[in-house]
Design a protein around this motif. Sequence first.
Motif: not given
Length: 396
Positions: A349-351, A357-361
């Motif tokens: 979320x913070x990234x 930048x969208x990543x999958x947790x």
Amino acid sequence: MIFSKKAQKISTSLTLAITAKAKQMKADGIDVVGFGAGEPDFDTPENIQNAAVKAIKEGKTRYTAASGINELKSAIIDKFLKDNNLKYESNQIIVSTGAKQCLANVFQAILNPGDEVIISAPYWVSYPELVKLADGVPVFVETDENNEFKYNLESLNKVVSDKTKAIIINSPNNPTGTVYSEEELRMIAEFAKEHDLVIVSDEIYEKLLYGNEKHVSIATLSEDAYSRTIVINGVSKSYAMTGWRIGYAAGNKEIIKLMSNIQSHMTSNPNSIAQYASVEALNGSQDDVMAMIKEFKNRRDYMVKRVNEISNISCIKPKGAFYVMVNISKVLGKNFEGQAIKDSLDFARILLEKEKVAVVPGAAFGVDSFIRLSYATSMESIEKGLDRIENFVKNI
């Protein structure tokens, strides 16, 4: 009004939600780098596009047999024989609206309320939800990064019970990129035989292998493994056809018949035009597939090198698919500009907020000390996104 309790227990797909959010931010003019998507960024090969246009012009736009057209089933049978040394008859094949529907069908076909299905964690987000929708119970096996996130016999023996009905294998694996060796698959096949389990072998990333890795289908290992395995595959990942929605399954004819009956009522046939295009995908030139794999390997090598050069995060080198699981355990419990990073959801979320930048947790896959990056995006985006991740981690 009381709605379905079962439906209310189903989680949304975090991967699709994050990808949708990143796309919306891009549409709003924000410079977002998306590492969430599980789909090739290449166009569908031209010969496949042309086959679809031809099908439209020839009027092949009506209902087909619910379980798929004979031409595609024949192409699938030929593919299994040529690529996997597996022999199937037409009544052992079903074509569905994506590999996801094949999985939904098989769980509906084999599970009764309370039946358990063994799933390794990290897992693809939809496995547990599809099991629950079929009134089954997902049972998770925790795996170790040092063992490339694979099952071992000790961990399997800890979770098996008299309620266990099936075990899922996904090789090459989403989200880890792990590839099971023949020896490891033999162990799983023997375990399934001992406990009389259905093996659901998800091989959708079969062609996306790098280096000297070889794909082995567990169904090839013995007559017993062949009889109890449902192989899941499709054209989405290998042929850059995610939106065409064609998957297929092969295996025990009684199970395939049940799957076909279920599908005939749930959705009827898969898209007719996409089926004819898939015939060309399987039978036509594979040159575009080879070129795509070469580019994915370059991206993987770059991403793994860059991630491991960033202090406090790390990853192992995946052998297949197009994902990297990044270990963020060293930054959990720390802060970024006063915001606590307690888990992978906070990190993602913070990234996204701060560095776009969208990543999958990792929480989406059952492991909270990781994030997943997809390298199914351009090298330019990979370089830019990793620069931003490095800057983010440096300031935690």
